[in-house]
Design a protein around this motif. Structure first.
Motif, PDB file in Angstrom:
ATOM      1  N   UNK A 103      -9.818   2.963  -0.383  1.00 43.64           N
ATOM      2  CA  UNK A 103      -9.036   4.190  -0.544  1.00 43.64           C
ATOM      3  C   UNK A 103      -7.623   3.899  -0.049  1.00 43.64           C
ATOM      4  N   UNK A 104      -6.651   4.013  -0.938  1.00 42.57           N
ATOM      5  CA  UNK A 104      -5.280   3.589  -0.632  1.00 42.57           C
ATOM      6  C   UNK A 104      -4.676   4.326   0.566  1.00 42.57           C
ATOM      7  N   UNK A 105      -4.656   5.673   0.576  1.00 36.62           N
ATOM      8  CA  UNK A 105      -4.035   6.327   1.729  1.00 36.62           C
ATOM      9  C   UNK A 105      -4.749   6.002   3.047  1.00 36.62           C
ATOM     10  N   UNK A 106      -6.079   5.926   2.998  1.00 33.44           N
ATOM     11  CA  UNK A 106      -6.829   5.604   4.223  1.00 33.44           C
ATOM     12  C   UNK A 106      -6.522   4.192   4.722  1.00 33.44           C
ATOM     13  N   UNK A 107      -6.481   3.237   3.786  1.00 40.57           N
ATOM     14  CA  UNK A 107      -6.202   1.852   4.166  1.00 40.57           C
ATOM     15  C   UNK A 107      -4.781   1.715   4.702  1.00 40.57           C
ATOM     16  N   UNK A 147       0.830  -1.208   0.000  1.00 36.00           N
ATOM     17  CA  UNK A 147       0.000   0.000   0.000  1.00 36.00           C
ATOM     18  C   UNK A 147       0.861   1.253   0.000  1.00 36.00           C
ATOM     19  N   UNK A 148       1.978   1.199   0.703  1.00 40.07           N
ATOM     20  CA  UNK A 148       2.889   2.343   0.699  1.00 40.07           C
ATOM     21  C   UNK A 148       3.381   2.622  -0.727  1.00 40.07           C
ATOM     22  N   UNK A 149       3.760   1.552  -1.425  1.00 42.43           N
ATOM     23  CA  UNK A 149       4.229   1.704  -2.808  1.00 42.43           C
ATOM     24  C   UNK A 149       3.120   2.269  -3.697  1.00 42.43           C
ATOM     25  N   UNK A 150       1.902   1.782  -3.516  1.00 45.27           N
ATOM     26  CA  UNK A 150       0.766   2.289  -4.299  1.00 45.27           C
ATOM     27  C   UNK A 150       0.534   3.761  -4.026  1.00 45.27           C
ATOM     28  N   UNK A 151       0.527   4.091  -2.728  1.00 41.32           N
ATOM     29  CA  UNK A 151       0.331   5.466  -2.301  1.00 41.32           C
ATOM     30  C   UNK A 151       1.406   6.368  -2.909  1.00 41.32           C
ATOM     31  N   UNK A 152       2.661   5.920  -2.814  1.00 39.44           N
ATOM     32  CA  UNK A 152       3.776   6.725  -3.337  1.00 39.44           C
ATOM     33  C   UNK A 152       3.684   6.923  -4.845  1.00 39.44           C
ATOM     34  N   UNK A 205      -1.392   0.780   9.304  1.00 37.64           N
ATOM     35  CA  UNK A 205      -0.321   1.295  10.159  1.00 37.64           C
ATOM     36  C   UNK A 205      -0.763   1.357  11.616  1.00 37.64           C
ATOM     37  N   UNK A 206      -1.973   1.823  11.834  1.00 38.17           N
ATOM     38  CA  UNK A 206      -2.505   1.906  13.197  1.00 38.17           C
ATOM     39  C   UNK A 206      -2.732   0.530  13.794  1.00 38.17           C
ATOM     40  N   UNK A 207      -3.211  -0.395  12.960  1.00 40.00           N
ATOM     41  CA  UNK A 207      -3.433  -1.771  13.434  1.00 40.00           C
ATOM     42  C   UNK A 207      -2.114  -2.372  13.907  1.00 40.00           C
ATOM     43  N   UNK A 235      -1.569   6.271  -6.562  1.00 39.75           N
ATOM     44  CA  UNK A 235      -2.833   5.541  -6.733  1.00 39.75           C
ATOM     45  C   UNK A 235      -3.713   5.762  -5.504  1.00 39.75           C
ATOM     46  N   UNK A 236      -4.938   6.162  -5.737  1.00 36.78           N
ATOM     47  CA  UNK A 236      -5.823   6.546  -4.636  1.00 36.78           C
ATOM     48  C   UNK A 236      -6.843   5.459  -4.308  1.00 36.78           C
ATOM     49  N   UNK A 237      -7.236   4.689  -5.307  1.00 34.40           N
ATOM     50  CA  UNK A 237      -8.306   3.719  -5.132  1.00 34.40           C
ATOM     51  C   UNK A 237      -7.837   2.362  -5.636  1.00 34.40           C
ATOM     52  N   UNK A 238      -8.175   1.299  -4.878  1.00 34.87           N
ATOM     53  CA  UNK A 238      -7.836  -0.042  -5.365  1.00 34.87           C
ATOM     54  C   UNK A 238      -8.896  -1.037  -4.905  1.00 34.87           C
ATOM     55  N   UNK A 239      -9.209  -1.991  -5.771  1.00 34.61           N
ATOM     56  CA  UNK A 239     -10.160  -3.042  -5.406  1.00 34.61           C
ATOM     57  C   UNK A 239      -9.390  -4.245  -4.879  1.00 34.61           C
ATOM     58  N   UNK A 240     -10.065  -5.089  -4.132  1.00 34.83           N
ATOM     59  CA  UNK A 240      -9.408  -6.289  -3.608  1.00 34.83           C
ATOM     60  C   UNK A 240      -8.897  -7.138  -4.775  1.00 34.83           C
ATOM     61  N   UNK A 241      -9.646  -7.110  -5.881  1.00 39.78           N
ATOM     62  CA  UNK A 241      -9.265  -7.898  -7.052  1.00 39.78           C
ATOM     63  C   UNK A 241      -7.919  -7.429  -7.622  1.00 39.78           C
ATOM     64  N   UNK A 242      -7.805  -6.107  -7.791  1.00 45.07           N
ATOM     65  CA  UNK A 242      -6.584  -5.527  -8.337  1.00 45.07           C
ATOM     66  C   UNK A 242      -5.392  -5.737  -7.391  1.00 45.07           C
ATOM     67  N   UNK A 243      -5.621  -5.538  -6.112  1.00 44.93           N
ATOM     68  CA  UNK A 243      -4.552  -5.723  -5.127  1.00 44.93           C
ATOM     69  C   UNK A 243      -4.102  -7.184  -5.092  1.00 44.93           C
ATOM     70  N   UNK A 244      -5.090  -8.087  -5.198  1.00 47.29           N
ATOM     71  CA  UNK A 244      -4.786  -9.518  -5.213  1.00 47.29           C
ATOM     72  C   UNK A 244      -3.872  -9.867  -6.374  1.00 47.29           C
ATOM     73  N   UNK A 245      -4.178  -9.313  -7.556  1.00 55.63           N
ATOM     74  CA  UNK A 245      -3.363  -9.580  -8.744  1.00 55.63           C
ATOM     75  C   UNK A 245      -1.930  -9.095  -8.528  1.00 55.63           C
ATOM     76  N   UNK A 246      -1.790  -7.927  -7.925  1.00 60.34           N
ATOM     77  CA  UNK A 246      -0.453  -7.375  -7.705  1.00 60.34           C
ATOM     78  C   UNK A 246       0.349  -8.160  -6.672  1.00 60.34           C
TER      79      UNK A 246
END
Lengths: 207, 207
Positions: free
Chosen positions: B66-70, B21-26, B75-77, B29-40
């Motif tokens: 939402x990438x930055x929110x997630x 997610x850090x790499x995506x954020x950097x 991070x908090x978790x 990328x603002x939005x990602x679906x579980x499907x897209x993240x799974x592929x990556x």
DNA sequence: TAGATTGTTAATCGATTAACAATC
DNA sequence: TAGATTGTTAATCGATTAACAATC
């Protein structure tokens, strides 16, 4: 069951067995039952017997396992006795630590050479082998045919270097950079050591 | 489901999500679906949704995550935002590498001090903190109450040092020595980093 | 031989995957 | 609204544990 069919869960336990058996052997213990070994390792006797029997019957009913024999057998299963040629890339802080502190022959590897891009580091010897400039990589690989590479590089250059190494016939990697090599390249064997992941796992578990 | 009930399999995937997610954020990328993240990441979308929902609903139907929110949420978790005081023991080759190369604050830790038995190493500063003699350990712990220790010690002294540290109120350990701390001490949290096991696993998988 | 302990099959448990209703 | 994608329940799969006959 052949090596190929053994699940990764079982495989990952083998080095740990090897480590415990070495300690037992060194303390002069000759015989051990799955029950006793389970107690020492925090596993179940059932699991230990299942694990060993993925590779054949090493025990004897009514007796248990002969420690030196089992130790030897697991070493052979892992491949300790048939070392693979390896090169190390990146002689930074981490690369130096790995090269200097890890006993490669006792883990089934022979370090053939070290590569770095810095002119200050190349041309000398380290950990008993030569340190070469990355420019010499292709020539070196043709000459010595290393089968594995230890990647102690910055994350930025790791994926690029990987492509290069794969092209040179290297397909096994011990990767310390912050990227997951398996994702991009199927067919290669990669052990990704993510120290950061381990540390964050510890942080999570602290609550 | 509370933090305590989440299985270790899920926990160990959280830092990896955090990394991706850090790499995506950097990369903006603002939005990602579980499907897209799974592929990556080489996972299934199902698993990703199951994992995240151990800690609450971070997504939105029809939209995804939402990438930055997630990223922030994970991070908090993990506890990145609430750093724990830690001491490092053993300023040998490995200890130096760990102290110098790992960004502790970004992983939920604050390095308070380093300890070693060698007089040559003590008395100076390293990685921004003081290097003390092991004799000063008890006093230091009373004063600064570290909650975790990173053990970069030789295997011979590690178990003994562990007992000492537990007595001083430290119960979380990042252990690089060749012994498994959890076996002997229940109640403590230990992440054992066995580089040798990882390397032997690579050797096995090379056939 | 009797006791112990393996090798192996069957049962259980947990983790992953699939499916789908809820809903943005 | 229609399409997309989540959150969550149910089904599947794999790994661990238990049981026990084989046998040293």
């Amino acid at each position: 069951m052949t090596k190929q069919n053994v699940s990764l869960s079982v495989i990952r336990r083998m080095p740990r067995y090897y480590r415990f058996l070495e300690a037992l052997k060194d303390s002069g213990i000759v015989r051990i039952s799955s029950k006793e070994l389970a107690a020492r390792m925090g596993l179940t006797a059932s699991q230990i017997r299942q694990d060993f029997n993925c590779f054949g019957g090493f025990g004897q009913q009514g007796y248990g396992y002969n420690v030196p024999e089992l130790y030897e057998a697991i070493g052979k299963i892992i491949g300790i006795n048939a070392p693979k040629g390896v090169i190390l890339l990146g002689l930074g802080n981490l690369g130096q630590t790995i090269a200097a502190n890890i006993n490669f022959p006792s883990m089934g590897f022979e370090l053939l050479g070290i590569f770095d891009i810095s002119a200050e580091k190349t041309g000398r010897r380290f950990a008993g082998v030569g340190v070469y400039h990355t420019d010499e990589l292709a020539e070196f690989c043709r000459k010595y045919s290393p089968e594995a590479a230890f990647l102690c590089l910055p994350s930025e250059v790791a994926p690029r270097t990987l492509d290069e190494l794969v092209a040179l016939g290297i397909n096994s990697f011990w990767n310390f950079s912050h990227c997951d090599l398996t994702v991009s390249h199927p067919g290669i064997v990669a052990e990704n050591v993510h120290l950061g992941d381990s540390l964050m796992t510890l942080r999570f578990r602290m609550g």
